[in-house]
Write an enzyme that holds these catalytic residues in place. Structure first.
Site, short mmCIF file in Angstrom:
data_model
loop_
_atom_site.label_atom_id
_atom_site.label_comp_id
_atom_site.label_asym_id
_atom_site.label_seq_id
_atom_site.Cartn_x
_atom_site.Cartn_y
_atom_site.Cartn_z
N HIS A 1 -5.11 1.91 6.28
CA HIS A 1 -5.06 0.45 6.37
C HIS A 1 -5.51 -0.05 7.76
CE1 HIS A 1 -1.54 0.62 9.01
NE2 HIS A 1 -1.09 1.60 8.22
N GLU B 1 3.89 5.09 3.21
CA GLU B 1 4.07 5.92 4.39
C GLU B 1 5.40 6.66 4.31
OE1 GLU B 1 3.04 7.87 6.45
OE2 GLU B 1 2.13 6.64 8.02
#
Length: 214
Positions: free
Chosen positions: A14, A87
């Site tokens: 990202h 994550e």
């Protein structure tokens, strides 16, 4: 990168967040992109679109969904979201800077850096992250045509552990892969002996590989 002849996976991190700038461990905390992060995603999406992706798979956190949206806007492809691509959950480490983590959890932090299995802040082991993320990627790849390209929008730690698992590397050596910068990507190609790492932490379109092992 070798000419298109087998399935490929692009693992795309990202764009920039405010916590990236502050060196804070984000983990599963749902942080949005900065204006710079959006611009990074927009630039990278234009490049990745030129690779002709067949499918886009993304973590469901805001920083990844916003990144994936830029690729969807360019390609017209739908995005599939999966929480398994989030994550690593890092418990008490989340929200702390790396300096604060080292000061408060020194032994644990040092063990993690040595590649030892550590529940960072009481959170997940890196192998557990790979256990949830890698199978999702593998199932998505199996749905592609024989020369298909899958783009996976995820997070630095999850990308590293997924690459390590798909390449069959020992968990203690995953740290050797190094980090992936904001909005950069790594590319895996399917070969006769399994997955190969073709590009790592790239930010530009790959050049064809011409060598004795191709």
């Amino acid at each position: 990168m070798s000419a298109r002849g087998g399935r490929r996976i692009v693992l795309w991190r990202h764009g920039q967040t405010a916590w990236n700038l502050e060196s804070r461990f984000q983990g599963t905390t749902d942080i949005e992109l900065t204006d710079v992060g959006v611009a990074q995603a927009r630039r990278a999406a234009k490049l990745l679109a030129r690779l002709g992706p067949d499918a886009v798979l993304s973590s469901d956190l805001k920083r990844t969904t916003a990144t994936a949206a830029e690729l969807a806007a360019v390609t017209g492809l739908p995005v599939t979201y999966d929480a398994a691509l989030r994550e690593s959950f890092a418990g008490d480490w989340q929200g702390l800077t790396h300096a604060e983590i080292e000061a408060r959890f020194g032994d644990q932090y040092a063990a993690w850096k040595r590649g030892e299995p550590v529940r960072r802040g009481g959170g997940e082991l890196e192998t557990e992250v790979a256990d949830r993320a890698a199978p999702v990627v593998e199932r998505a790849v199996e749905k592609l045509p024989p020369d298909g390209l899958l783009v996976v929008v995820s997070h630095g730690g999850t990308i590293r552990t997924t690459i390590g698992r798909l390449l069959g590397l020992a968990p203690g050596s995953w740290e050797a892969l190094g980090s992936v910068s904001n909005c950069c990507w790594s590319v895996l190609g399917q070969g006769v002996r399994g997955w190969r790492l073709l590009e790592h932490n790239a930010g530009s379109l790959p050049e064809p590989v011409i060598g004795d092992d191709v």
